[in-house]
Design an enzyme around this catalytic site. Structure first.
Site, short mmCIF file in Angstrom:
data_model
loop_
_atom_site.label_atom_id
_atom_site.label_comp_id
_atom_site.label_asym_id
_atom_site.label_seq_id
_atom_site.Cartn_x
_atom_site.Cartn_y
_atom_site.Cartn_z
N ASP A 1 0.97 -1.09 -0.05
CA ASP A 1 0.05 0.02 0.02
C ASP A 1 0.91 1.23 0.04
O ASP A 1 1.85 1.32 0.89
CB ASP A 1 -0.92 0.02 1.32
CG ASP A 1 -2.09 -0.97 1.20
OD1 ASP A 1 -1.83 -1.81 -0.02
OD2 ASP A 1 -2.78 -1.07 2.29
N ASP B 1 -15.27 -2.93 -1.46
CA ASP B 1 -14.97 -2.59 -0.14
C ASP B 1 -16.17 -1.99 0.79
O ASP B 1 -17.00 -1.22 0.27
CB ASP B 1 -13.90 -1.18 -0.08
CG ASP B 1 -12.72 -1.39 -1.07
OD1 ASP B 1 -12.15 -2.60 -1.32
OD2 ASP B 1 -12.29 -0.41 -1.62
#
Length: 239
Positions: free
Chosen positions: A8, A129
């Site tokens: 990330d 998500d």
């Protein structure tokens, strides 16, 4: 089941967030390409990359770091965050990405997902998500009334390569994945489902594998913290 180590990216660094909160980021390194190379050396078959800044701004923000990773490793990489138009999709795929992940636009612009999946077979995934079963967009900052399974079903005939399902409340929290919800989603659709969020141990990975319907799992913090040894995990999942 394929294990996808996660990198990330926030402001060029390799980080992990706690439950998607950009203000609660732990920095694990300032050389993402070196981290990618380490994952490759351990035997990984894929890498999962996220442009966290791009997820909020809607355009690529960590391009230099992503390009450095692509130049350093030979394993396929998938990328999400800030990919919201065809030009960006084409640009990333031309630079060597194996797969782009479309999240916000999967809610806001379904036509783009269909167009991209048709134009680039096998190279487009949908990122879903969610908190409490409801989809969140724009870097998880905005919640919608769209339910996870309803959104996934919209793309059953689109030709997307995978659905990446993240339980936001589990992400980075090391509390274990939401196996029940992930398995329910995988059984409700024919698109391969990749689990993300909360994976904290080898036992979690084995449990996801043993569900028999989950195609892959993404792990980040557990690999960086040493809770999961990547080489050991890869060997176990093959066994």
């Amino acid at each position: 089941m394929i294990l996808y180590p996660a990198i990330d990216l926030k402001e060029g660094q390799c980080v992990r967030l706690l439950r998607g909160d950009m203000d609660r980021a732990t920095v694990f390194g300032d050389d993402p390409a070196a981290q990618a190379a380490a994952f490759e050396a351990a035997g990984t078959e894929w890498l999962h990359l996220v442009d966290l800044n791009g997820a909020f701004t809607g355009k690529p923000e960590n391009a230099m770091a992503v390009e450095a990773i692509l130049a350093r490793v030979s394993v396929p990489c998938q990328l999400g965050g800030g990919i919201r138009d065809m030009a960006t999709i084409e640009a990333w795929l031309s630079k060597g990405l194996a797969r782009v992940i479309l999240g916000t636009v999967a809610v806001e612009n379904p036509a783009l997902v269909h167009e991209a999946a048709l134009a680039f077979p096998g190279k487009v995934a949908v990122g879903i998500d969610a908190r409490g079963g409801r989809v969140a967009t724009k870097g998880w900052a905005e919640e919608t009334d769209v339910m996870v399974t309803d959104l996934a079903r919209r793309y059953e005939d689109a030709g997307v390569a995978a659905i990446i399902y993240t339980d936001i409340n589990r992400d980075g929290a090391m509390t274990g994945p939401n196996i029940e919800a992930t398995e329910m989603l995988a059984r409700a659709i024919t698109i391969p489902v990749i689990a993300s969020g909360g994976i904290s141990s080898l036992a979690d990975l084995v449990a996801l594998r043993d569900a028999r319907v989950i195609a892959g799992a993404i792990s980040g913090r557990a690999l960086y913290d040493g809770a999961i040894d990547l080489a050991e995990a890869l060997a176990s999942l093959k066994g």
